[in-house]
Design a protein around this motif. Structure first.
Motif, PDB file in Angstrom:
ATOM      1  N   GLN A  40       9.979  16.144  25.352  1.00  7.58           N
ATOM      2  CA  GLN A  40      11.384  15.851  25.071  1.00  7.58           C
ATOM      3  C   GLN A  40      11.975  16.898  24.133  1.00  7.58           C
ATOM      4  OE1 GLN A  40      12.187  11.870  23.799  1.00  7.58           O
ATOM      5  NE2 GLN A  40      14.388  12.208  23.619  1.00  7.58           N
ATOM      6  N   LEU A  41      11.232  17.308  23.126  1.00  4.59           N
ATOM      7  CA  LEU A  41      11.721  18.316  22.189  1.00  4.59           C
ATOM      8  C   LEU A  41      11.993  19.635  22.900  1.00  4.59           C
ATOM      9  CD1 LEU A  41      12.276  19.471  19.360  1.00  4.59           C
ATOM     10  CD2 LEU A  41       9.809  19.867  19.131  1.00  4.59           C
ATOM     11  N   THR A  95      25.010   7.586  27.495  1.00  5.25           N
ATOM     12  CA  THR A  95      23.839   6.887  26.981  1.00  5.25           C
ATOM     13  C   THR A  95      22.566   7.671  27.255  1.00  5.25           C
ATOM     14  OG1 THR A  95      24.927   4.750  27.331  1.00  5.25           O
ATOM     15  CG2 THR A  95      22.543   4.725  27.082  1.00  5.25           C
ATOM     16  N   ASP A  96      22.434   8.169  28.481  1.00  3.51           N
ATOM     17  CA  ASP A  96      21.260   8.968  28.840  1.00  3.51           C
ATOM     18  C   ASP A  96      21.144  10.191  27.939  1.00  3.51           C
ATOM     19  OD1 ASP A  96      20.453   7.305  30.843  1.00  3.51           O
ATOM     20  OD2 ASP A  96      21.229   8.519  32.479  1.00  3.51           O
ATOM     21  N   MET A 155      15.671  16.572  30.840  1.00  2.00           N
ATOM     22  CA  MET A 155      17.110  16.784  30.833  1.00  2.00           C
ATOM     23  C   MET A 155      17.689  16.972  32.231  1.00  2.00           C
ATOM     24  SD  MET A 155      17.421  16.473  27.676  1.00  2.00           S
ATOM     25  CE  MET A 155      19.177  16.744  27.569  1.00  2.00           C
ATOM     26  N   ASP A 156      17.049  16.401  33.265  1.00  2.00           N
ATOM     27  CA  ASP A 156      17.522  16.693  34.613  1.00  2.00           C
ATOM     28  C   ASP A 156      18.929  16.175  34.881  1.00  2.00           C
ATOM     29  OD1 ASP A 156      15.482  14.161  36.299  1.00  2.00           O
ATOM     30  OD2 ASP A 156      17.006  13.985  34.772  1.00  2.00           O
ATOM     31  N   LYS A 163      18.153  11.240  25.144  1.00  2.00           N
ATOM     32  CA  LYS A 163      17.282  12.359  25.471  1.00  2.00           C
ATOM     33  C   LYS A 163      17.529  13.582  24.595  1.00  2.00           C
ATOM     34  CE  LYS A 163      16.663  10.873  30.241  1.00  2.00           C
ATOM     35  NZ  LYS A 163      16.885  11.175  31.668  1.00  2.00           N
ATOM     36  N   ALA A 164      18.784  13.897  24.319  1.00  2.00           N
ATOM     37  CA  ALA A 164      19.111  15.089  23.550  1.00  2.00           C
ATOM     38  C   ALA A 164      19.232  14.811  22.057  1.00  2.00           C
ATOM     39  CB  ALA A 164      20.413  15.708  24.068  1.00  2.00           C
TER      40      ALA A 164
END
Length: 483
Positions: free
Chosen positions: A66-67, A222-223, A344-345, A227-228
């Motif tokens: 994720q990072l 929200t996504d 991050m797709d 994620k970011a």
């Protein structure tokens, strides 16, 4: 497999942080995470690394994925180059701010430096928002009059990529300008301030706001936040919540990580004492039970064009440059195998070739790849056709046994009650060509709503490489381009 935590260093606290972490579990996890990251770990403060560790429930491999994906997303979209308001520049604000030293009290205005046209345009449909002072923990407070949103107007007049771009600019402003000020004013050696407190006021909310495109926009935000910007939320108070919100929240919860859900407090009319437990009276607007009015500013504490307490802002020239690429109607489901290897797709889609998007990932036996198609109210009248294409890519792995199902989840009183199943068929490898048009599955979307497409390999070896594409009456969906 989750990495095993290595022994903790000889010191009893972490060393690369303004606010050292002292709990043994945290110190141990940080040491192991830095080993996993290698020399690049020196670029990160312990607090930043810990946000990703906590977001992934101490799964260090997941935290690393994720990072790195978030860093790639920032680089690809030049997030660090965005013109953010601050003490050393004249950039205009994206929303109202109250009570800060680094940026004087201000409302969003047309003609201000580096305020994009879409940020001004969407104010016509937003119920009102403001970064309003701070809570008792020293965290900035963001207030949004969610119940006053013109959701249909927003969906029809603002593109999803414009709303996401606006949201990113607002988030970067809070993280880069406001939180450092909070640290300076309220931080201590034992207290890091890297989260914000959010209040959503649902006064005025009704079923008229249950608009599919608007809800799809909310899902995009929200996504991205999860994620970011993991672990940036301190607490979320939802006040004056009516029955309709409770129904919508039953669906929204499925989008959220468990850690986020724990921070959400849904309150009805009896919320004032709870807010005052966390926020000093002089820092809370009077319409929420405090004593603040911000009478020195047009619109008071939370200016709102929709509520007619402030004049509409004029349109400004459109900015140059490209927007962030975010799909609007179709995308892989964030919780599915489709996005597991590409964090991050949803903001970095793969590029289509012959109408088919690429997915390179190993799908375990019995694990499904899920895809979302939102059919809006305006589009359902002509019963749009959904077409799913598949074909083998590279190694001809187990293609026999692809299982196709489609489920539809409705909003409102029928939430989660409706299910549509496309007739199941097991396709052999000979029916799933390596080149050409590929294999097609079609169905007609006869109702507005969220359709969840699902497919999975039945062979024990799993599906190693596959290309897929989703189309709704000519609108191509976004696939993932995983490493």
């Amino acid at each position: 497999m989750q990495p095993t935590l290595s022994p903790a260093p000889s010191s009893t606290v972490s060393t690369l942080s303004k606010h050292p972490f002292k709990e043994p579990k945290q110190v141990e996890a940080l040491a192991s995470f830095r080993t996993l990251l290698g020399p690049d770990s020196e670029k990160f403060d312990d607090g930043e690394l810990m946000r990703f560790i906590v977001a992934r429930s101490y799964d260090l491999a997941g935290a690393k994925a994720q990072l790195l994906a978030s860093l790639e997303w920032r680089k690809a979209n030049k997030v660090d180059d965005l013109p953010i308001p601050g003490a050393n520049n004249s950039n205009g604000v994206m929303y109202a701010v109250r009570g800060w030293h680094s940026v004087p009290d201000a409302n969003i205005e047309s003609g201000q430096p580096n305020v994009p046209e879409h940020a001004v345009r969407l104010q016509k449909y937003m119920g009102g928002s403001c970064l309003h002072k701070w809570d008792k923990a020293g965290r900035p407070i963001y207030i949004e009059r969610m119940g006053q949103h013109n959701v249909k107007g927003l969906a029809k007049n603002v593109k999803t990529e414009e709303l996401v771009d606006y949201h990113i600019r607002c988030s970067e402003f809070v993280h880069s300008t406001i939180m450092p000020e909070c640290e300076e004013r309220f931080g201590t050696d034992d207290k890091v301030i890297d989260k914000e407190t959010v209040i959503f006021d649902c006064t005025g909310m009704g079923f008229h706001q249950l608009h599919m495109e608007g809800l799809n926009m909310l899902r995009s935000l929200t996504d991205m936040d999860q994620k970011a910007y993991p672990e940036r939320l301190g607490k979320l108070f939802i006040v004056n919540s009516p029955y309709v919100f409770v129904k919508v929240y039953s669906m929204i919860k499925k989008w959220l990580d468990p850690g986020v859900i724990e921070k959400i407090h849904i309150l009805g009319k009896d919320y004032k004492s709870i807010l005052l437990d966390h926020i000093d009276e002089e820092n809370l607007p009077d319409f929420l039970g405090g004593s603040c009015t911000c009478s020195h500013m047009p619109g008071g504490c939370v200016p709102s064009i929709v509520m007619n307490n402030i004049k509409p802002v004029e349109k400004t020239p459109a900015p140059t440059g490209s927007m962030l690429a975010v799909p609007t109607y179709l995308r892989p489901r964030s919780s599915s195998t489709a996005s597991a290897n590409s964090i991050m797709d949803f903001v970095m889609p793969g590029k289509p070739k012959d109408g088919i998007y690429q997915m390179f990932s190993t799908m375990a036996h019995g694990k499904a790849c899920e895809y979302e198609v939102v059919v809006a109210d305006e589009d359902v009248e002509h019963e749009p056709e959904v077409i799913i294409k598949f074909r083998i890519k590279g190694i001809r792995a187990a293609c026999e046994g692809l299982n196709f199902t489609v489920a539809r989840f409705e909003f409102g009183e029928k939430a989660d009650s409706g299910t549509i199943v496309v007739p199941t068929k097991f396709y052999s490898i000979s029916e799933c060509p390596e080149t050409g048009d590929g294999l097609e599955v079609k169905f007609r979307a006869k109702d507005a709503g969220l359709y969840v497409l699902s497919w999975k390999p039945e062979n024990q070896r799993g599906l190693v490489q596959m290309e897929y594409g989703v189309t709704v009456d000519g609108i191509p969906g976004e696939g993932s381009d995983s490493p």
